[in-house]
Design a protein around this motif. Structure first.
Motif, PDB file in Angstrom:
ATOM      1  N   GLY A 450      -7.175  60.502  41.922  1.00 10.83           N
ATOM      2  CA  GLY A 450      -6.553  60.418  40.602  1.00 10.83           C
ATOM      3  C   GLY A 450      -5.549  59.291  40.517  1.00 10.83           C
ATOM      4  N   GLU A 451      -5.747  58.262  41.335  1.00  4.32           N
ATOM      5  CA  GLU A 451      -4.821  57.136  41.419  1.00  4.32           C
ATOM      6  C   GLU A 451      -5.492  55.893  40.837  1.00  4.32           C
ATOM      7  OE1 GLU A 451      -2.145  54.658  41.591  1.00  4.32           O
ATOM      8  OE2 GLU A 451      -1.535  56.615  42.409  1.00  4.32           O
ATOM      9  N   PHE A 452      -4.891  55.328  39.800  1.00  2.00           N
ATOM     10  CA  PHE A 452      -5.510  54.199  39.100  1.00  2.00           C
ATOM     11  C   PHE A 452      -4.580  52.989  38.989  1.00  2.00           C
ATOM     12  CE2 PHE A 452      -7.192  58.222  37.552  1.00  2.00           C
ATOM     13  CZ  PHE A 452      -8.549  58.051  37.791  1.00  2.00           C
ATOM     14  N   SER A 453      -3.438  53.068  39.651  1.00  5.48           N
ATOM     15  CA  SER A 453      -2.430  52.020  39.468  1.00  5.48           C
ATOM     16  C   SER A 453      -2.859  50.684  40.061  1.00  5.48           C
ATOM     17  CB  SER A 453      -1.090  52.458  40.065  1.00  5.48           C
ATOM     18  OG  SER A 453      -1.207  52.698  41.452  1.00  5.48           O
ATOM     19  N   ARG A 454      -3.619  50.703  41.161  1.00 11.13           N
ATOM     20  CA  ARG A 454      -4.021  49.416  41.741  1.00 11.13           C
ATOM     21  C   ARG A 454      -4.978  48.675  40.806  1.00 11.13           C
ATOM     22  NH1 ARG A 454      -6.332  48.533  47.217  1.00 11.13           N
ATOM     23  NH2 ARG A 454      -7.578  50.422  46.870  1.00 11.13           N
ATOM     24  N   LEU A 455      -5.916  49.398  40.211  1.00 10.11           N
ATOM     25  CA  LEU A 455      -6.826  48.756  39.266  1.00 10.11           C
ATOM     26  C   LEU A 455      -6.061  48.257  38.049  1.00 10.11           C
ATOM     27  CD1 LEU A 455      -9.598  47.920  38.255  1.00 10.11           C
ATOM     28  CD2 LEU A 455      -9.914  50.246  37.375  1.00 10.11           C
ATOM     29  N   LYS A 456      -5.181  49.098  37.516  1.00  2.88           N
ATOM     30  CA  LYS A 456      -4.367  48.683  36.361  1.00  2.88           C
ATOM     31  C   LYS A 456      -3.544  47.448  36.708  1.00  2.88           C
ATOM     32  CE  LYS A 456      -0.692  50.410  33.294  1.00  2.88           C
ATOM     33  NZ  LYS A 456       0.504  49.784  33.891  1.00  2.88           N
TER      34      LYS A 456
END
Length: 504
Positions: A450-456
């Motif tokens: 549920g981790e999307f910060s690297r893509l963002k």
């Protein structure tokens, strides 16, 4: 006045115009969400008034003088500088705007406000004749706009350029021809495979309030800032980036079909992330705005499909979904649900179409728009032309106009030339995601947590922070190392649907 002084005045004027346009954006959002139906007449006058003010500011001869004073100066020597990019795009906008009579701009605002209300009512009532007179006015005005702006080869080029600067009918035709050649055999192979997901798992009782909570949780997980945005209900989903600190998403809910609202929210969240992460200090100038609608659509399609329809995403979110809708999803296994949200099957509604057939929907609209603008297709003949071409492209009979030529809001707001950017967005999205995976090892593991910060963050670095500094093609080349190509998109489709359907 020095070149630096002239540039500072240009920026001041541009930012002032940005604030004025943000006022119109709020009124436009309100019109589609909370405005009472009887307010349409006044709203049309309000929008026409603001459009006239904006046009007057954009076409003030002083702007031309300021541009001339800055162009050729040391300020714009570096083509990648803020000043060079702003002057380049302000010149483009000024030259276009000065070709449009103020009376045409105001009439377009007035007519499209009325047309949007008429479309909403006509779609609900499945009554194309009720919408036809206003659509005829919109098409006539857009033809006038094309003539005023000027064009080569086809009047549609003048309208397409508003949304995707530099794109041409010839290029878009080539894109659609190549995609169709690749998509048709893939769709046929999937249809012939005999494998079908259990779509019924999506067509159960999904209470709207719970849908809203779950969708907002997914949007927040992607990184959408709800302290600087909101989610509301409307007839046709959209994102309105009013300005720094104010980005508004909308969707429409179907209590008996989960995908309609949820994937619509993911789509608009992609738009919203772009808007929220544009450089706020440059708001109102080209460097603070979106590069193009094709790039804007790449952000929405990337988050909706490349991420939101992926298995790693649902590895994380499906247990939460089952907790949110325990009755609807009792006994439903994750793989069964994943297959259902990735069903490939020709369907009537563009915004609900799967990734493989979606671009055929766009190709249909592109062809019809060419005919409407050239005069080869009369508005009165639009339903018949739509139904005939839809049958040829997707093999389905269109049962009514509400699910045919009335399904999209775009023509009512004058967005002729907009639709091709959806397909360009799909291609950009696949190419950007392939580049992000190349640069960031373990993205799927991130998504499973549920981790999307690297893509963002990657998108922020390569797309968002640049605003309108580069044109779309150059931005793509810088982000991915390659010019735009359909190869990553087709590779993505084959890698995803091949295992699901047992096809190559």
């Amino acid at each position: 006045m020095t070149a630096a002084d002239s540039y500072a005045e240009l920026v001041r004027r541009s930012k002032e115009l940005g604030v004025l346009n943000s006022c119109a954006a709020v009124l436009g959002w309100d019109q589609q969400t909370y405005m009472p139906a009887k307010g349409a007449g006044l709203r049309g006058e309000q929008m026409a008034f603001l459009a006239g003010l904006a046009h007057g500011k954009a076409t003030d001869p002083k702007v031309g003088e300021l541009l001339a004073a800055v162009e050729g100066s040391d300020l714009v020597r570096d083509p990648e500088s803020d000043a060079a990019a702003n002057v380049r795009e302000l010149r483009r906008g000024y030259d276009r705007s000065t070709k449009l009579p103020a009376s045409l701009v105001e009439e377009l605002a007035r007519v499209t406000t009325a047309a949007q209300q008429a479309w909403q009512q006509a779609r609900a009532a499945n009554d194309f004749p009720a919408f036809r007179p206003l659509l005829e006015q919109v098409v006539a005005l857009k033809r006038q706009e094309a003539q005023a702006v000027g064009y080569t080869d086809h009047p549609y080029n003048a309208l397409l350029d508003e949304y995707e600067p530099g794109a041409t009918v010839a290029e878009v035709r080539e894109v659609f021809a190549g995609l169709t050649r690749s998509l048709v055999p893939l769709i046929k192979a999937i249809g012939d495979s005999g494998k079908k997901p259990d779509r019924s798992v999506l067509e159960r009782d999904f209470p709207v309030e719970r849908q809203k909570v779950f969708a907002e949780a997914a949007a927040a997980a992607f990184g959408f800032d709800f302290a600087a945005g909101r989610l509301d209900t409307t007839a046709h989903p959209f994102c309105s980036g009013v300005g720094p600190g104010d980005c508004r998403l909308t969707t429409r809910y179907n209590p008996r079909f989960f995908s309609e609202a949820f994937f619509g929210v993911l789509h608009e969240t992609g738009h919203g992330l772009y808007e929220q992460n544009l450089p706020a200090e440059h708001f109102g100038t080209p460097v603070g705005g979106a590069c193009s609608l094709g790039i804007h659509e790449s952000q929405s399609r990337l988050w909706e499909n490349q991420v939101g329809r992926g298995r790693p995403f649902w590895d994380h979110f499906f247990p939460r979904l089952r907790q949110t809708f325990p009755a609807a999803l009792a006994g439903v296994e994750p793989e069964r649900f994943y297959f259902a949200v990735n069903e490939v099957k020709p369907s009537l509604i563009r915004v609900e179409a799967d990734e493989a057939t979606y671009n055929l929907h766009v190709a249909l609209r592109f062809e019809l728009e060419l005919g409407l603008i050239s005069g080869d297709l009369a508005v009165a003949d639009l339903p018949g032309a739509w139904n005939e071409r839809f049958k040829a492209l997707l093999g389905l009979d269109v049962p009514d106009d509400a699910r045919g030529c009335l399904q999209d809001i775009h023509w009512s707001f004058g967005g002729i030339g907009y639709f091709p950017t959806y397909t360009l967005g799909n291609l950009y999205a696949a190419q950007l995601m392939a580049a992000a995976r190349r640069d960031l090892a373990g993205l799927d593991d991130d998504f499973r947590r549920g981790e999307f910060s690297r893509l963002k963050g990657w998108l922020g670095q390569h797309i968002h922070r640049h605003g309108g500094r580069y044109r779309a093609g150059e931005l793509c080349r810088r982000a991915t190392g390659e010019p735009l190509s359909a190869v990553p998109f087709m590779s993505y489709l084959n890698e995803k649907f091949g295992p699901l359907y047992g096809v190559c």
